[in-house]
Design a protein around this motif. Structure first.
Motif, PDB file in Angstrom:
ATOM      1  N   HIS A   1      10.093   7.616  -0.450  1.00 18.13           N
ATOM      2  CA  HIS A   1       9.321   6.388  -0.389  1.00 18.13           C
ATOM      3  C   HIS A   1       9.165   5.935   1.063  1.00 18.13           C
ATOM      4  CE1 HIS A   1       7.240   3.120  -2.279  1.00 18.13           C
ATOM      5  NE2 HIS A   1       8.049   2.208  -1.758  1.00 18.13           N
TER       6      HIS A   1
ATOM      7  N   GLY B   1       0.221   5.280   0.216  1.00 15.67           N
ATOM      8  CA  GLY B   1       0.209   5.280  -1.237  1.00 15.67           C
ATOM      9  C   GLY B   1       0.306   3.876  -1.805  1.00 15.67           C
ATOM     10  N   SER B   2       0.331   3.798  -3.155  1.00 18.30           N
ATOM     11  CA  SER B   2       0.450   2.514  -3.875  1.00 18.30           C
ATOM     12  C   SER B   2      -0.703   1.585  -3.531  1.00 18.30           C
ATOM     13  CB  SER B   2       1.799   1.843  -3.557  1.00 18.30           C
ATOM     14  OG  SER B   2       2.874   2.679  -3.902  1.00 18.30           O
TER      15      SER B   2
ATOM     16  N   TRP C   1       4.774   7.096  -0.958  1.00 16.09           N
ATOM     17  CA  TRP C   1       4.043   7.756  -2.042  1.00 16.09           C
ATOM     18  C   TRP C   1       5.010   8.699  -2.764  1.00 16.09           C
ATOM     19  CZ3 TRP C   1       2.808  13.026  -2.904  1.00 16.09           C
ATOM     20  CH2 TRP C   1       3.344  13.900  -1.947  1.00 16.09           C
TER      21      TRP C   1
ATOM     22  N   PRO D   1      -2.946  10.288  -3.795  1.00 11.34           N
ATOM     23  CA  PRO D   1      -2.925  10.003  -2.355  1.00 11.34           C
ATOM     24  C   PRO D   1      -3.079  11.256  -1.500  1.00 11.34           C
ATOM     25  CG  PRO D   1      -1.216   8.756  -3.459  1.00 11.34           C
ATOM     26  CD  PRO D   1      -1.758   9.724  -4.465  1.00 11.34           C
TER      27      PRO D   1
END
Length: 338
Positions: free
Chosen positions: A77, A253-254, A288, A301
């Motif tokens: 992460h 990401g996210s 991500w 992503p």
């Protein structure tokens, strides 16, 4: 604390603090509860696999990296081990199974940490960018403090949260524009990013969020934990003040759905634009593939990043989408060799 006050921080009004809450100057506040329900109940979430194994073995890092070396090892992460100038730095360390206030519910890991905590080298510095649970994990900080007693550098108000679990932690608490000299030749600067903070429903924006610039004799590193692109304002400001950078650690990401996430999480195309705007020679891509926080599929992503790099004419090797256990020895700056 009086009703309506701030439980974490009390200080003077500034261009990003109104006396109770922090805010992004000229930016966008996080959306409210109604929009959160609209997103959560709207469906269209791509399913993730229960497990998304990394192709890399868990790393066993060297004790340190000296000279012109700069090494980044992905834990997962937004947790990165940065080794530079003989110093070992962890960013937003999370070894817990869930990024959540609960041990039985909330986003859970889809892959194991890329370094076992017992295999960490001596940790000198921990950078905490903000207090969301996928970035500030009190269980991990408690364990790190017991074993390594690192200096924690974090923005205003987060120290109050951390000290409730780690009362004896060594901390440097910073506002945007502050600097901390952690060792000869290594200085950490706190800089703006476009985000927000919360640990629960009633404390939104009551602790500050920040990006960091790590100034070293081996080059400058720009670390961003979470950010909305915000028209590239903060990227350009970082380059004007500090850049260009040998390395930028950028989230990509996210980010879906964009109507809800754009102000807080940049997408891969924006991350590439940020790379260009801040003048980074190389990027370690993070945020991500470990915790499912938003709607996009686990590998979307990656595909979007490849398309964005191709469109911008940037070699893929310059923007590395790191997987747990992956080790990135960042090439020496081409500028310094000129």
């Amino acid at each position: 604390m009086k009703k309506g006050g701030n439980p974490y921080y009390s200080g003077p009004v500034s261009d990003h603090f109104d006396g109770v809450r922090f805010f992004n100057p000229g930016g966008t506040a996080p959306r409210g509860f109604g929009d959160l329900l609209r997103w959560q109940l709207g469906g269209r979430r791509t399913r993730w696999p229960g497990h998304y194994a990394s192709p890399f073995r868990q790393a066993r890092p060297d004790l340190n990296v000296d000279g012109d070396g700069l090494r980044v090892t992905m834990v997962g992460h937004a947790t990165l081990l940065i080794q530079v100038g003989g110093l070992n730095i962890l960013t937003d360390p999370v070894w817990s199974h869930r990024a959540s206030p609960l041990t039985f519910a909330g986003p859970h890991r889809r892959n194991a940490p890329g370094i076992l905590m017992d295999d960490l080298p001596p940790i000198d510095v921990v950078l905490i960018t903000h207090n969301h649970y996928d970035h500030l994990d009190l269980a991990t900080l408690t364990a790190l403090n017991a074993e390594h007693a690192p200096r924690i550098v974090t923005p205003l108000g987060n120290d109050t949260i951390i000290r409730r679990s780690v009362p004896n932690a060594e901390m440097s608490v910073v506002d945007w524009g502050d600097r901390v000299e952690v060792e000869d030749g290594i200085t950490i600067h706190a800089e703006p990013c476009h985000h927000w903070s919360a640990r629960r429903s009633g404390d939104r924006r009551m602790a500050l969020w920040a990006a960091f610039v790590i100034e070293t004799t081996a080059g400058k590193i720009y670390h961003v934990g979470d950010t909305g692109f915000h028209d590239g304002i903060n990227y350009r400001a970082a380059r004007t003040k500090h850049g260009p950078f040998r390395l930028a650690n950028l989230p990509f990401g996210s980010y879906e759905p964009r109507w809800f996430m754009a102000s807080q999480h940049q997408n891969p195309e924006e991350a590439v634009m940020g790379m260009i705007a801040c003048g980074a020679e190389h990027v370690a891509g993070h945020h991500w593939g470990t915790f499912r926080l938003t709607n996009e599929g686990i590998e979307e992503p990656l595909k979007a990043l490849e398309a964005a790099l191709e469109k911008a004419g940037i070699e893929r090797t310059r923007f590395r989408a790191l997987r747990p256990g992956e080790v990135f020895d960042v090439p020496a700056s081409a500028r310094s060799a000129e």
